[in-house]
Design an enzyme around this catalytic site. Structure first.
Site, PDB file in Angstrom:
ATOM      1  N   SER A 179      -0.307   1.456   1.220  1.00 14.70           N
ATOM      2  CA  SER A 179      -0.011   2.275   2.399  1.00 14.70           C
ATOM      3  C   SER A 179      -0.799   3.571   2.481  1.00 14.70           C
ATOM      4  O   SER A 179      -0.908   4.163   3.553  1.00 14.70           O
ATOM      5  CB  SER A 179       1.489   2.595   2.453  1.00 14.70           C
ATOM      6  OG  SER A 179       1.848   3.477   1.412  1.00 14.70           O
ATOM      7  N   LYS A 205       3.769   9.563   1.007  1.00 17.69           N
ATOM      8  CA  LYS A 205       3.158   9.539   2.347  1.00 17.69           C
ATOM      9  C   LYS A 205       2.544  10.911   2.629  1.00 17.69           C
ATOM     10  O   LYS A 205       2.704  11.859   1.862  1.00 17.69           O
ATOM     11  CB  LYS A 205       4.206   9.235   3.435  1.00 17.69           C
ATOM     12  CG  LYS A 205       4.994   7.943   3.263  1.00 17.69           C
ATOM     13  CD  LYS A 205       4.162   6.695   3.485  1.00 17.69           C
ATOM     14  CE  LYS A 205       5.015   5.440   3.341  1.00 17.69           C
ATOM     15  NZ  LYS A 205       4.200   4.207   3.332  1.00 17.69           N
TER      16      LYS A 205
END
Length: 213
Positions: free
Chosen positions: A62, A103
């Site tokens: 990701s 993230k």
């Protein structure tokens, strides 16, 4: 018995002339010192791990290409005790499934994050983000999902750099917080990748967000 403690006039006595001979150390004393050093090292390591730094490995795609699968990063756990979370930071936090997640911060409390403008760029407070060529995965769009969110105070809007392969804030619009994460759930800021050795580098904040007000 050591030479310095031997009786009679000999080499040991000449070698220690003018000095009082030291008694031999007992083996038990040396062992105790070693144990104390080891214990001290363990205590310091635990304190550093608990309050200052922690290592995390990257389990998914990701955050490509900024972070690859099986990269290792160090997180500064004091970063947000001493200052605010900032747009562009890469953070480790307790994610939507309760697991450690990594993230990039796109919006902070009070920000208006939206996808997308006429050029298909994400905007923050009306300012478009120039992400391509900076950290966005090559060939990936800023987002295939539309969103229009006012980030609640004390919360964060987070996205992965590989937008086509990242389950992030966009995927949880109905969780009661518009997909945002509480700042209290942030473990710290990832500031260096230390493994593999040929990819050691600092994880600096990109200038992409410098124009956002």
């Amino acid at each position: 018995m050591s030479e310095a403690a031997a009786g009679g006039a000999g080499e040991g006595e000449r070698a220690t002339a003018g000095k009082k001979a030291r008694p031999a150390k007992r083996k038990g004393s040396g062992l105790l010192e070693t144990l104390l050093y080891v214990l001290g090292g363990v205590v310091v390591a635990l304190l550093v791990h608990t309050f200052l730094l922690q290592s995390f490995y990257i389990p998914s795609e990701s955050m490509q290409n900024t972070l690859l699968v099986d990269d290792y990063v160090v997180v500064n756990k004091l970063a947000y005790k001493l200052g605010p979370v900032e747009r562009g930071d890469i953070v480790v936090f307790k994610g939507w499934n309760g697991e450690d997640t990594i993230k990039r911060v796109i919006g902070v409390g009070g920000d208006h994050v939206k996808c997308c403008d006429a050029k298909h760029r994400i905007t923050v407070n009306g300012t478009p983000l120039d992400e391509e060529g900076k950290y966005l995965y090559p060939g990936a769009k800023p987002s295939d999902r539309e969103f229009d969110v006012k980030v609640p105070m004390g919360r964060l809007w987070l996205m992965g750099d590989h937008r086509n392969n990242s389950a992030d804030s966009r995927f949880y619009p109905d969780d009661g917080h518009y997909g945002t994460i509480s700042e209290d759930d942030v473990t710290g800021r990832a500031f260096v990748r230390y493994w593999p050795l040929n990819r050691i580098s600092l994880l600096s904040r990109p200038d992409t967000f410098s124009a956002v007000r």
